[in-house]
Design a protein around this motif. Structure first.
Motif, PDB file in Angstrom:
ATOM      1  N   SER A   1       0.275  -1.018  -0.649  1.00 20.69           N
ATOM      2  CA  SER A   1      -0.591  -0.169   0.102  1.00 20.69           C
ATOM      3  C   SER A   1       1.042   1.820   0.071  1.00 20.69           C
ATOM      4  O   SER A   1       0.345   2.425  -0.548  1.00 20.69           O
ATOM      5  CB  SER A   1      -0.970  -0.274   1.097  1.00 20.69           C
ATOM      6  N   LEU A   2       1.859   1.701   0.837  1.00 18.91           N
ATOM      7  CA  LEU A   2       2.447   2.482   0.719  1.00 18.91           C
ATOM      8  C   LEU A   2       3.365   2.260  -0.835  1.00 18.91           C
ATOM      9  O   LEU A   2       3.751   3.486  -1.272  1.00 18.91           O
ATOM     10  CB  LEU A   2       4.235   2.301   1.628  1.00 18.91           C
ATOM     11  N   LEU A   3       4.211   1.705  -0.907  1.00 14.17           N
ATOM     12  CA  LEU A   3       4.507   1.756  -2.513  1.00 14.17           C
ATOM     13  C   LEU A   3       4.259   2.152  -3.397  1.00 14.17           C
ATOM     14  O   LEU A   3       4.725   2.804  -4.623  1.00 14.17           O
ATOM     15  CB  LEU A   3       6.059   0.311  -2.356  1.00 14.17           C
ATOM     16  N   THR A   4       3.038   1.937  -3.432  1.00 10.29           N
ATOM     17  CA  THR A   4       2.021   1.926  -4.307  1.00 10.29           C
ATOM     18  C   THR A   4       1.221   3.428  -4.527  1.00 10.29           C
ATOM     19  O   THR A   4       0.119   4.015  -5.369  1.00 10.29           O
ATOM     20  CB  THR A   4       0.660   0.691  -4.855  1.00 10.29           C
TER      21      THR A   4
ATOM     22  N   ILE B   1       6.699  -3.337  -9.632  1.00  9.74           N
ATOM     23  CA  ILE B   1       6.344  -3.830  -7.881  1.00  9.74           C
ATOM     24  C   ILE B   1       6.030  -5.127  -8.095  1.00  9.74           C
ATOM     25  O   ILE B   1       6.239  -5.994  -6.890  1.00  9.74           O
ATOM     26  CB  ILE B   1       5.321  -3.153  -7.553  1.00  9.74           C
ATOM     27  N   GLU B   2       5.355  -5.387  -9.038  1.00 13.71           N
ATOM     28  CA  GLU B   2       4.633  -7.207  -8.762  1.00 13.71           C
ATOM     29  C   GLU B   2       5.758  -8.204  -9.093  1.00 13.71           C
ATOM     30  O   GLU B   2       5.572  -9.279  -7.762  1.00 13.71           O
ATOM     31  CB  GLU B   2       3.135  -7.979 -10.203  1.00 13.71           C
ATOM     32  N   GLU B   3       7.136  -7.740  -9.443  1.00 14.47           N
ATOM     33  CA  GLU B   3       7.668  -9.006  -9.796  1.00 14.47           C
ATOM     34  C   GLU B   3       8.565  -8.488  -8.121  1.00 14.47           C
ATOM     35  O   GLU B   3       9.025 -10.122  -7.638  1.00 14.47           O
ATOM     36  CB  GLU B   3       8.813  -8.721 -10.783  1.00 14.47           C
TER      37      GLU B   3
ATOM     38  N   ASP C   1       9.376  10.030  -3.255  1.00 16.23           N
ATOM     39  CA  ASP C   1       9.584   8.809  -3.327  1.00 16.23           C
ATOM     40  C   ASP C   1       9.511   8.018  -2.389  1.00 16.23           C
ATOM     41  O   ASP C   1       9.737   8.120  -1.507  1.00 16.23           O
ATOM     42  CB  ASP C   1      10.822   7.894  -3.482  1.00 16.23           C
ATOM     43  N   CYS C   2       8.558   7.038  -2.303  1.00 19.30           N
ATOM     44  CA  CYS C   2       8.238   6.405  -0.650  1.00 19.30           C
ATOM     45  C   CYS C   2       8.728   5.518  -0.197  1.00 19.30           C
ATOM     46  O   CYS C   2       8.840   5.124   1.204  1.00 19.30           O
ATOM     47  CB  CYS C   2       6.370   5.506  -1.566  1.00 19.30           C
ATOM     48  N   GLY C   3       9.960   5.290  -1.082  1.00 21.43           N
ATOM     49  CA  GLY C   3      11.159   4.634  -0.117  1.00 21.43           C
ATOM     50  C   GLY C   3      11.542   5.938   1.226  1.00 21.43           C
ATOM     51  O   GLY C   3      12.219   4.771   2.055  1.00 21.43           O
ATOM     52  N   VAL C   4      11.392   6.740   1.398  1.00 23.09           N
ATOM     53  CA  VAL C   4      11.233   7.611   2.460  1.00 23.09           C
ATOM     54  C   VAL C   4      11.123   6.881   3.690  1.00 23.09           C
ATOM     55  O   VAL C   4      11.096   7.007   5.460  1.00 23.09           O
ATOM     56  CB  VAL C   4      10.676   8.901   2.436  1.00 23.09           C
TER      57      VAL C   4
ATOM     58  N   LYS D   1       0.270  10.059  -2.455  1.00 23.01           N
ATOM     59  CA  LYS D   1       1.721  10.200  -2.052  1.00 23.01           C
ATOM     60  C   LYS D   1       2.657  11.386  -1.180  1.00 23.01           C
ATOM     61  O   LYS D   1       2.831  11.388  -1.076  1.00 23.01           O
ATOM     62  CB  LYS D   1       2.308   9.741  -3.490  1.00 23.01           C
ATOM     63  N   GLN D   2       2.048  12.893  -2.541  1.00 24.60           N
ATOM     64  CA  GLN D   2       2.788  13.547  -1.818  1.00 24.60           C
ATOM     65  C   GLN D   2       2.414  14.081  -0.719  1.00 24.60           C
ATOM     66  O   GLN D   2       3.190  14.910   0.195  1.00 24.60           O
ATOM     67  CB  GLN D   2       2.657  14.980  -2.871  1.00 24.60           C
ATOM     68  N   GLN D   3       0.564  13.770  -0.256  1.00 27.99           N
ATOM     69  CA  GLN D   3       0.350  14.449   1.167  1.00 27.99           C
ATOM     70  C   GLN D   3       0.859  13.095   2.416  1.00 27.99           C
ATOM     71  O   GLN D   3       0.769  14.213   3.474  1.00 27.99           O
ATOM     72  CB  GLN D   3      -1.088  14.443   0.938  1.00 27.99           C
ATOM     73  N   ALA D   4       0.989  12.421   1.724  1.00 20.90           N
ATOM     74  CA  ALA D   4       1.652  11.109   2.506  1.00 20.90           C
ATOM     75  C   ALA D   4       3.199  12.000   3.120  1.00 20.90           C
ATOM     76  O   ALA D   4       3.540  11.755   3.969  1.00 20.90           O
ATOM     77  CB  ALA D   4       1.341   9.561   2.353  1.00 20.90           C
TER      78      ALA D   4
END
Length: 396
Positions: free
Chosen positions: A192-195, A290-292, A233-236, A201-204
């Protein structure tokens, strides 16, 4: 075959995350172009084949040399099992985070490589996941203090960290994980976070960065420098989900297949199976599937206390045991007295401190810091002397 020892001329990688001065400072290797000097590769991976140089100065690509005398150079056991040199040895120096990534297990790497070949995806395509049919377990040995992320935190720990923050837009995902604190729940939460996309995304990310301003301690303080490099990047979020560990010089850590990890900063030695297969989760401008990624990720939590590899000390040698056959890694302290080391596979020797002399029955070579040699299995043994420290890469 008369020669059994060759000095190596190695390939450098100028990735953007690399340090300008880490490798020059600790390994006395010049960086005349002042580019980021991220890695030095020692081995025969197609992405960076070393050159073997004999006593007469004759140069030959190491892979071609091995292909001419595979049984003698690799040893019958290694040749039968792997058909090639089974490991890749590197110096690595990072000033910025590498991508969050996982490496596939062997059978999945073979299947993925064959599938992408069948689909006709070019080997140099930026959208290719599998560069070879091999797995990539690896070990990192710290030369300087070395900061990394490795493996999922215990779920209770993840929840406790997120509960210190105010990120309303992902609150439902946090509550869902709390209601189902299992591997499946962690998988769904991570997904859910990576997608996250677009404005959500920017709000999060914005709420995350606002919330941590009043939390200057680890792991929150690792997030701002990551966000400066990768602001969208959601990697943060990764420092709150993955274990953070700092290796002290002389410590090592093994990275299993299917385990998410990322190096954040530091200089070290890295040894791995002879592969360049990387499935990325974030902190990168490169291809993300993401799926792989999720098909190749284990969502088992790993307590941070279990991350360091426990060394085995024997006189002047420190061995860092690993659970695979592709490689073995040892640090050896050399003195003026000449000592003998028996071998049963091909070896790469890298001088880490001081100066050492390496001799086989047919050849000799003096090494300074940052210099390396390749030794054929048929040498059966080598001797070493001189005041220094060297790393020995080989396989069982």
């Amino acid at each position: 075959m008369k020669t059994t020892l060759w000095k190596l001329k190695n390939t450098f990688k100028n990735f953007d995350w690399g340090s300008l001065d880490g490798i020059p400072k600790y390994f006395h290797i010049d960086n005349p172009e002042h580019k980021p000097m991220a890695e030095m590769w020692m081995g025969i991976h197609p992405g960076g084949v070393s050159t073997a140089i004999n006593a007469q100065g004759v140069e030959e690509p190491l892979d071609q040399l091995i292909n001419r005398y595979p049984n003698k150079i690799l040893g019958a056991k290694t040749y039968q099992q792997f058909k090639s040199l089974p490991f890749l040895f590197k110096i690595l120096s990072a000033k910025e985070p590498l991508s969050i990534q996982v490496h596939p297990e062997l059978y999945k790497a073979k299947a993925g490589f064959a599938k992408e070949n069948q689909l006709g995806i070019p080997m140099n395509s930026p959208n290719r996941n599998y560069k070879d049919p091999n797995h990539k377990p690896e070990l990192i040995y710290a030369i300087t203090p070395f900061l990394a992320m490795n493996g999922f935190r215990p779920i209770a720990e993840i929840l406790a960290l997120f509960n210190q923050l105010s990120i309303p837009i992902i609150e439902q995902h946090i509550l869902t994980l709390a209601a189902n604190p299992s591997e499946l729940g962690l998988k769904r939460f991570f997904h859910s976070l990576l997608t996250l996309e677009g404005a959500i995304k920017q709000q999060a990310i914005s709420a995350l960065l606002t919330s941590i301003k009043s939390l200057p301690e680890p792991p929150f303080n690792y997030i701002p420098p990551i966000s400066q490099k990768y602001p969208s990047d959601c990697g943060v979020f990764a420092p709150l989900i993955l274990n953070i560990i700092e290796l002290l010089p002389g410590q090592a850590m093994f990275l299993n297949a299917q385990t998410p990890h990322a190096y954040l900063r530091g200089t070290g030695l890295e040894i791995m199976a002879n592969s360049d297969n990387v499935l990325r989760a974030g902190l990168t401008n490169k291809h993300i599937d993401i799926e792989e990624l999720f098909n190749n990720t284990s969502f088992t939590s790993i307590p941070s206390t279990q991350l360091l590899t426990q060394p085995r000390q024997q006189e002047n040698k420190t061995l860092f045991p690993v659970s695979i056959d592709d490689f073995a890694f040892e640090i050896i302290h050399s003195q003026q007295q000449r000592l003998v080391q028996s071998i049963s596979s091909a070896q790469i020797i890298l001088c880490v401190e001081g100066e050492i002399e390496i001799n086989t029955e047919s050849d000799r070579c003096k090494l300074k810091v940052g210099e390396s040699v390749f030794i054929a299995c048929c040498a059966k043994r080598f001797t070493y002397q001189g005041s220094g420290v060297f790393a020995r890469a080989f396989n069982h």
